[in-house]
Write a protein that holds these residues in place. Sequence first.
Motif, PDB file in Angstrom:
ATOM      1  N   THR A 108       0.836  -1.197   0.000  1.00 49.52           N
ATOM      2  CA  THR A 108       0.000   0.000   0.000  1.00 49.52           C
ATOM      3  C   THR A 108       0.877   1.256   0.000  1.00 49.52           C
ATOM      4  O   THR A 108       0.608   2.209  -0.738  1.00 49.52           O
ATOM      5  N   ARG A 109       1.932   1.248   0.788  1.00 54.38           N
ATOM      6  CA  ARG A 109       2.861   2.386   0.792  1.00 54.38           C
ATOM      7  C   ARG A 109       3.532   2.529  -0.574  1.00 54.38           C
ATOM      8  O   ARG A 109       3.760   3.643  -1.052  1.00 54.38           O
ATOM      9  N   PHE A 110       3.858   1.416  -1.226  1.00 50.16           N
ATOM     10  CA  PHE A 110       4.497   1.455  -2.535  1.00 50.16           C
ATOM     11  C   PHE A 110       3.625   2.168  -3.559  1.00 50.16           C
ATOM     12  O   PHE A 110       4.115   2.963  -4.348  1.00 50.16           O
ATOM     13  N   ILE A 111       2.340   1.875  -3.564  1.00 51.28           N
ATOM     14  CA  ILE A 111       1.474   2.471  -4.587  1.00 51.28           C
ATOM     15  C   ILE A 111       0.987   3.864  -4.216  1.00 51.28           C
ATOM     16  O   ILE A 111       0.490   4.587  -5.074  1.00 51.28           O
ATOM     17  N   ALA A 112       1.123   4.260  -2.965  1.00 50.57           N
ATOM     18  CA  ALA A 112       0.558   5.537  -2.499  1.00 50.57           C
ATOM     19  C   ALA A 112       1.007   6.712  -3.350  1.00 50.57           C
ATOM     20  O   ALA A 112       0.184   7.572  -3.706  1.00 50.57           O
ATOM     21  N   SER A 113       2.271   6.766  -3.708  1.00 47.87           N
ATOM     22  CA  SER A 113       2.755   7.912  -4.478  1.00 47.87           C
ATOM     23  C   SER A 113       2.258   7.893  -5.923  1.00 47.87           C
ATOM     24  O   SER A 113       2.322   8.907  -6.614  1.00 47.87           O
ATOM     25  N   ALA A 114       1.762   6.758  -6.384  1.00 47.42           N
ATOM     26  CA  ALA A 114       1.267   6.652  -7.750  1.00 47.42           C
ATOM     27  C   ALA A 114      -0.230   6.948  -7.866  1.00 47.42           C
ATOM     28  O   ALA A 114      -0.747   7.099  -8.970  1.00 47.42           O
ATOM     29  N   LEU A 115      -0.921   7.026  -6.735  1.00 41.86           N
ATOM     30  CA  LEU A 115      -2.368   7.237  -6.773  1.00 41.86           C
ATOM     31  C   LEU A 115      -2.718   8.642  -7.245  1.00 41.86           C
ATOM     32  O   LEU A 115      -2.058   9.612  -6.884  1.00 41.86           O
TER      33      LEU A 115
END
Length: 123
Positions: A108-115
Amino acid sequence: MHVVSLPSLADVHIGVIGLGYVGLPLAVAFSRQRPTLGFDIDQRRVTELKQQKDATLEVSADELRAAVQLSFSHDAADLKRCNVFIITVPTPIDDFKRPDLRPLESATRFIASALKPGSVVIY
């Protein structure tokens, strides 16, 4: 209230996070219809898949070659091109049958910046 619309089907770019026994076959299947990014933190696994080799034997080399809309990466920056994220990381359980959610939290932290507004996340 501000309403954010979901991406149209024509604009869907899927990111499958975790390329294990669930994620890899799912990424291959989705790539038959939509651009799909298979993401894994294991660089060796990603390199192997880019060479159409799956040591886990979840999919064949022919299936990987046929997945022309599928790309692979271990670089979190590549997730920025996705707008639908499917997280398929392990959730192991301990001796008391309690799930270890750390892999899920990390993904979830990995994708957070891509949201972006309108992004869809599926667990």
